[in-house]
Design a protein around this motif. Structure first.
Motif, PDB file in Angstrom:
ATOM      1  N   ALA A   7     -47.858   2.018  -3.196  1.00 12.20           N
ATOM      2  CA  ALA A   7     -47.578   3.412  -2.855  1.00 12.20           C
ATOM      3  C   ALA A   7     -48.246   3.834  -1.546  1.00 12.20           C
ATOM      4  CB  ALA A   7     -48.050   4.328  -3.978  1.00 12.20           C
ATOM      5  N   PRO A   8     -47.567   4.642  -0.727  1.00  8.63           N
ATOM      6  CA  PRO A   8     -48.162   5.159   0.512  1.00  8.63           C
ATOM      7  C   PRO A   8     -48.943   6.435   0.234  1.00  8.63           C
ATOM      8  CG  PRO A   8     -45.874   5.837   0.381  1.00  8.63           C
ATOM      9  CD  PRO A   8     -46.129   4.988  -0.839  1.00  8.63           C
ATOM     10  N   PRO A   9     -49.874   6.808   1.132  1.00  9.44           N
ATOM     11  CA  PRO A   9     -50.613   8.058   0.968  1.00  9.44           C
ATOM     12  C   PRO A   9     -49.671   9.252   0.852  1.00  9.44           C
ATOM     13  CG  PRO A   9     -51.570   6.732   2.714  1.00  9.44           C
ATOM     14  CD  PRO A   9     -50.289   6.063   2.328  1.00  9.44           C
ATOM     15  N   GLY A  10     -50.026  10.184  -0.008  1.00  4.49           N
ATOM     16  CA  GLY A  10     -49.231  11.390  -0.176  1.00  4.49           C
ATOM     17  C   GLY A  10     -48.198  11.310  -1.268  1.00  4.49           C
ATOM     18  N   SER A  11     -47.908  10.114  -1.779  1.00  2.00           N
ATOM     19  CA  SER A  11     -46.909   9.971  -2.837  1.00  2.00           C
ATOM     20  C   SER A  11     -47.550  10.198  -4.199  1.00  2.00           C
ATOM     21  CB  SER A  11     -46.260   8.587  -2.792  1.00  2.00           C
ATOM     22  OG  SER A  11     -47.220   7.581  -3.060  1.00  2.00           O
ATOM     23  N   LYS A  12     -46.724  10.484  -5.205  1.00  2.00           N
ATOM     24  CA  LYS A  12     -47.235  10.788  -6.537  1.00  2.00           C
ATOM     25  C   LYS A  12     -47.933   9.604  -7.180  1.00  2.00           C
ATOM     26  CE  LYS A  12     -43.886  14.442  -7.642  1.00  2.00           C
ATOM     27  NZ  LYS A  12     -42.814  14.877  -8.567  1.00  2.00           N
ATOM     28  N   THR A  13     -47.520   8.396  -6.818  1.00  2.00           N
ATOM     29  CA  THR A  13     -48.099   7.207  -7.447  1.00  2.00           C
ATOM     30  C   THR A  13     -49.284   6.634  -6.669  1.00  2.00           C
ATOM     31  OG1 THR A  13     -46.392   5.886  -6.335  1.00  2.00           O
ATOM     32  CG2 THR A  13     -45.981   6.509  -8.620  1.00  2.00           C
ATOM     33  N   TYR A  14     -49.598   7.223  -5.534  1.00  2.00           N
ATOM     34  CA  TYR A  14     -50.718   6.757  -4.713  1.00  2.00           C
ATOM     35  C   TYR A  14     -52.029   7.071  -5.420  1.00  2.00           C
ATOM     36  CZ  TYR A  14     -53.569   6.147  -0.434  1.00  2.00           C
ATOM     37  OH  TYR A  14     -54.487   5.737   0.518  1.00  2.00           O
ATOM     38  N   GLY A  15     -52.896   6.078  -5.495  1.00  2.00           N
ATOM     39  CA  GLY A  15     -54.162   6.293  -6.178  1.00  2.00           C
ATOM     40  C   GLY A  15     -55.147   5.171  -5.923  1.00  2.00           C
ATOM     41  N   VAL A  16     -56.068   4.989  -6.852  1.00  2.00           N
ATOM     42  CA  VAL A  16     -57.148   4.008  -6.695  1.00  2.00           C
ATOM     43  C   VAL A  16     -56.622   2.598  -6.411  1.00  2.00           C
ATOM     44  CG1 VAL A  16     -59.040   2.859  -7.902  1.00  2.00           C
ATOM     45  CG2 VAL A  16     -58.818   5.345  -8.024  1.00  2.00           C
ATOM     46  N   PRO A  17     -55.656   2.064  -7.208  1.00  2.00           N
ATOM     47  CA  PRO A  17     -55.169   0.705  -6.913  1.00  2.00           C
ATOM     48  C   PRO A  17     -54.548   0.588  -5.524  1.00  2.00           C
ATOM     49  CG  PRO A  17     -54.469   1.405  -9.096  1.00  2.00           C
ATOM     50  CD  PRO A  17     -55.011   2.611  -8.413  1.00  2.00           C
ATOM     51  N   SER A  18     -53.853   1.634  -5.074  1.00  2.00           N
ATOM     52  CA  SER A  18     -53.201   1.617  -3.756  1.00  2.00           C
ATOM     53  C   SER A  18     -54.225   1.427  -2.649  1.00  2.00           C
ATOM     54  CB  SER A  18     -52.437   2.924  -3.527  1.00  2.00           C
ATOM     55  OG  SER A  18     -51.812   3.404  -4.683  1.00  2.00           O
ATOM     56  N   VAL A  19     -55.300   2.215  -2.689  1.00  2.00           N
ATOM     57  CA  VAL A  19     -56.312   2.168  -1.628  1.00  2.00           C
ATOM     58  C   VAL A  19     -57.076   0.848  -1.662  1.00  2.00           C
ATOM     59  CG1 VAL A  19     -58.304   3.309  -0.614  1.00  2.00           C
ATOM     60  CG2 VAL A  19     -56.563   4.675  -1.762  1.00  2.00           C
ATOM     61  N   LYS A  20     -57.470   0.430  -2.853  1.00  2.00           N
ATOM     62  CA  LYS A  20     -58.268  -0.796  -2.957  1.00  2.00           C
ATOM     63  C   LYS A  20     -57.469  -2.021  -2.512  1.00  2.00           C
ATOM     64  CE  LYS A  20     -61.433   0.877  -6.521  1.00  2.00           C
ATOM     65  NZ  LYS A  20     -61.956   0.703  -7.897  1.00  2.00           N
ATOM     66  N   ALA A  21     -56.203  -2.081  -2.885  1.00  2.00           N
ATOM     67  CA  ALA A  21     -55.372  -3.210  -2.450  1.00  2.00           C
ATOM     68  C   ALA A  21     -55.173  -3.184  -0.940  1.00  2.00           C
ATOM     69  CB  ALA A  21     -54.027  -3.178  -3.166  1.00  2.00           C
ATOM     70  N   ALA A  22     -54.997  -1.971  -0.387  1.00  2.00           N
ATOM     71  CA  ALA A  22     -54.765  -1.837   1.053  1.00  2.00           C
ATOM     72  C   ALA A  22     -55.977  -2.219   1.874  1.00  2.00           C
ATOM     73  CB  ALA A  22     -54.351  -0.400   1.383  1.00  2.00           C
ATOM     74  N   TRP A  23     -57.159  -2.172   1.277  1.00  2.00           N
ATOM     75  CA  TRP A  23     -58.363  -2.617   1.996  1.00  2.00           C
ATOM     76  C   TRP A  23     -58.274  -4.105   2.321  1.00  2.00           C
ATOM     77  CZ3 TRP A  23     -62.793  -5.616   0.229  1.00  2.00           C
ATOM     78  CH2 TRP A  23     -63.859  -5.625   1.133  1.00  2.00           C
ATOM     79  N   PHE A  24     -57.653  -4.872   1.420  1.00  2.00           N
ATOM     80  CA  PHE A  24     -57.533  -6.312   1.631  1.00  2.00           C
ATOM     81  C   PHE A  24     -56.413  -6.672   2.600  1.00  2.00           C
ATOM     82  CE2 PHE A  24     -59.484  -6.150  -2.653  1.00  2.00           C
ATOM     83  CZ  PHE A  24     -60.593  -6.961  -2.419  1.00  2.00           C
ATOM     84  N   GLY A  25     -55.306  -5.939   2.542  1.00  2.00           N
ATOM     85  CA  GLY A  25     -54.177  -6.319   3.378  1.00  2.00           C
ATOM     86  C   GLY A  25     -53.024  -5.344   3.276  1.00  2.00           C
ATOM     87  N   THR A  26     -51.927  -5.720   3.915  1.00  2.00           N
ATOM     88  CA  THR A  26     -50.701  -4.922   3.866  1.00  2.00           C
ATOM     89  C   THR A  26     -49.996  -5.182   2.548  1.00  2.00           C
ATOM     90  OG1 THR A  26     -50.476  -5.099   6.267  1.00  2.00           O
ATOM     91  CG2 THR A  26     -48.519  -4.446   5.018  1.00  2.00           C
ATOM     92  N   VAL A  27     -49.686  -4.115   1.821  1.00  2.00           N
ATOM     93  CA  VAL A  27     -49.121  -4.229   0.482  1.00  2.00           C
ATOM     94  C   VAL A  27     -47.683  -3.714   0.482  1.00  2.00           C
ATOM     95  CG1 VAL A  27     -49.467  -3.711  -1.962  1.00  2.00           C
ATOM     96  CG2 VAL A  27     -51.435  -3.733  -0.408  1.00  2.00           C
ATOM     97  N   ARG A  28     -46.785  -4.459  -0.145  1.00  2.00           N
ATOM     98  CA  ARG A  28     -45.401  -3.992  -0.240  1.00  2.00           C
ATOM     99  C   ARG A  28     -44.761  -4.515  -1.516  1.00  2.00           C
ATOM    100  NH1 ARG A  28     -41.719  -8.002   1.001  1.00  2.00           N
ATOM    101  NH2 ARG A  28     -42.479  -9.786   2.206  1.00  2.00           N
ATOM    102  N   ARG A  29     -43.772  -3.773  -1.979  1.00  2.00           N
ATOM    103  CA  ARG A  29     -42.957  -4.230  -3.106  1.00  2.00           C
ATOM    104  C   ARG A  29     -42.090  -5.377  -2.634  1.00  2.00           C
ATOM    105  NH1 ARG A  29     -40.888  -3.646  -7.831  1.00  2.00           N
ATOM    106  NH2 ARG A  29     -40.930  -1.654  -8.870  1.00  2.00           N
ATOM    107  N   ALA A  30     -41.959  -6.419  -3.454  1.00  2.00           N
ATOM    108  CA  ALA A  30     -41.188  -7.591  -3.065  1.00  2.00           C
ATOM    109  C   ALA A  30     -40.040  -7.871  -4.026  1.00  2.00           C
ATOM    110  CB  ALA A  30     -42.104  -8.810  -2.966  1.00  2.00           C
ATOM    111  N   GLY A  31     -39.671  -6.878  -4.835  1.00  2.00           N
ATOM    112  CA  GLY A  31     -38.540  -7.067  -5.730  1.00  2.00           C
ATOM    113  C   GLY A  31     -38.834  -6.620  -7.143  1.00  2.00           C
TER     114      GLY A  31
END
Length: 289
Positions: A168-192
């Motif tokens: 999830a990107p910042p500002g979206s309803k699903t953006y939260g703790v997992p989003s930020v922590k994963a983004a610290w490691f790298g670029t995160v995207r849905r793959a299917g």
């Protein structure tokens, strides 16, 4: 080096059920066990992971070996971490049966993925490819990305809702703790997405693929000490989502006034809320003194 022209004999529905019957395995919710039995799905996962002959892949929860076999058809080596001793002991036998002569390219580590250490792995995996146990997917993912900095890419299958949160990107309803922590490691995207019909037993939830490409040149500290500081800030910011950061971070900073001082120093509006900040903003905040 694996031969790209070779085809390992992958598992289908009949083989998965037969293996489970031989081992007297009854998939448990406690271990989050749902076995993939569709060859096309595991091949798609391997393709989405982008791994090849030079990769050593870490797989978590290999189960009966469906994804393991698909990986061995493509990569140099697979290190499989399996908490269930019965499944861990059987995996090399399955590989020997379905991919004769390839057992030397498989290492099995009988361990809890939440507690496994780099020293237990023995290799320096370049990629993480796994159907993660859904009940502990996020903690396992974050632990392994932290413990094994050699991992350049991760392609994991998780519950669809969790996949949405991670990417999830910042500002979206699903953006939260997992989003930020994963983004610290790298670029995160849905793959299917993955339908539930490819699993046995059929889960009641839909699944999704998430890919993380580790930052090649991160603009912030990546050591363990800083990770703990950053993650503490993130946890505090989202603990009470409706509160402003000035109020939400009062406990972390020591007081509302100190929280406001640090937020201002990090060029963050004290009246903002956690879900509006990207990982770079959280890093600036964690670096304030």
């Amino acid at each position: 080096m694996p031969d790209s022209s070779r085809r390992v004999a992958l598992l289908g529905p009949a083989e998965v059920r037969s293996l489970a019957a031989d081992l007297d395995i009854r998939p448990t919710k406690t271990l989050g066990q749902n076995f993939v039995h569709d060859a096309n799905t595991v091949r798609r996962i391997v393709v989405s992971a982008g791994v090849g002959p030079d990769d050593t892949v870490l797989e978590v929860g290999p189960g009966l070996g469906s994804l393991t076999l698909a990986l061995l058809d493509v990569v140099e080596h697979v290190v499989a971490v399996e908490i269930d001793p019965v499944l861990a002991q059987r995996l090399p036998v399955t590989v020997a049966d379905r991919a004769p002569g390839e057992t030397s390219r498989l290492s099995v580590v009988g361990a809890d993925a939440l507690r496994v250490r780099a020293s237990d792995i023995g290799a320096a995996p370049t990629a993480l490819v796994a159907n993660l146990p859904y009940n502990v997917a996020v903690p396992v993912l974050l632990h392994l990305m932290s413990e094994l900095p050699s991992i350049r890419t991760a392609l994991v299958m998780v519950q669809a809702e969790v996949a949405d949160r991670l990417a999830a990107p910042p500002g979206s309803k699903t953006y939260g703790v997992p989003s930020v922590k994963a983004a610290w490691f790298g670029t995160v995207r849905r793959a299917g997405s993955v339908g539930n019909s490819v699993f046995w037993p059929v889960p009641k939830v839909e699944s999704g693929l998430v890919r993380i490409d580790r930052h090649p040149d991160p603009q912030w500290p990546m050591d363990e000490a800083f990770r703990k500081i950053l993650f503490a800030v993130v946890d505090a910011a989202f603990a009470q989502r409706r509160k402003t950061l000035r109020a939400a971070l009062a406990g972390w900073a020591g007081s509302p006034m100190e929280a406001e001082r640090r937020l201002t120093a990090a060029r963050i509006d004290p009246s903002a809320r956690g879900e509006t900040l990207d990982v770079a903003a959280f890093v600036r905040l964690a670096l304030t003194q």
